[in-house]
Enzyme design. Structure first.
Site, short mmCIF file in Angstrom:
data_model
loop_
_atom_site.label_atom_id
_atom_site.label_comp_id
_atom_site.label_asym_id
_atom_site.label_seq_id
_atom_site.Cartn_x
_atom_site.Cartn_y
_atom_site.Cartn_z
CB CYS A 1 -0.96 -0.03 1.19
SG CYS A 1 -0.15 0.03 2.80
CD GLN A 2 1.52 6.23 -1.11
OE1 GLN A 2 0.93 5.63 -2.00
NE2 GLN A 2 2.55 7.01 -1.38
#
Length: 123
Positions: free
Chosen positions: A85-86
């Site tokens: 994810c980020q």
């Protein structure tokens, strides 16, 4: 004062519990380790579609953690999963969910996409 100490002990205990539970569910990989295996695995970006469109690791499929329960059929249990994810928190949540659904070979990119220095695709 006594309640504060008890509260701190509980918070630390919960943090330690989560850390060890997470270790049993997902293997956290450095970027180099991630690069060595992700081409032979299912590379899943668990961010939201608008984040994915701004840029993602080349070859990744977008299955947001918010849609994961409904899209389990898109992921095979017999092949390794490489999640990112980020920053790492959503892929950790996705790993927990996948583990509960019977997936066993789950890997996560340490630091997430924001730490990735490899090839990316925009748009």
């Amino acid at each position: 004062m006594e309640f504060l100490v008890i509260g701190i002990v509980i918070l630390v205990g919960v943090g330690v519990f989560r850390y060890f539970r997470q270790k049993n569910v997902v293997t956290i990989l450095t970027e180099d380790q991630f690069r060595k295996g992700y081409r032979k695995a299912q590379l899943i970006d668990v961010r939201e579609p608008q984040e994915f469109k701004k840029g993602h690791i080349l070859g990744a499929r977008n299955i947001p953690v918010t849609q994961m329960k409904q899209r389990l059929v898109e992921m095979r249990k017999d092949k390794p999963l490489y999640l990112y994810c980020q920053s790492g928190s959503r892929s950790a949540r996705a790993a927990q969910l996948l583990h509960k659904k019977g997936y066993t070979d789950i890997n996560q990119l340490k630091g997430g996409f924001k730490k990735w220095t490899g090839k990316i695709k925009n748009g």
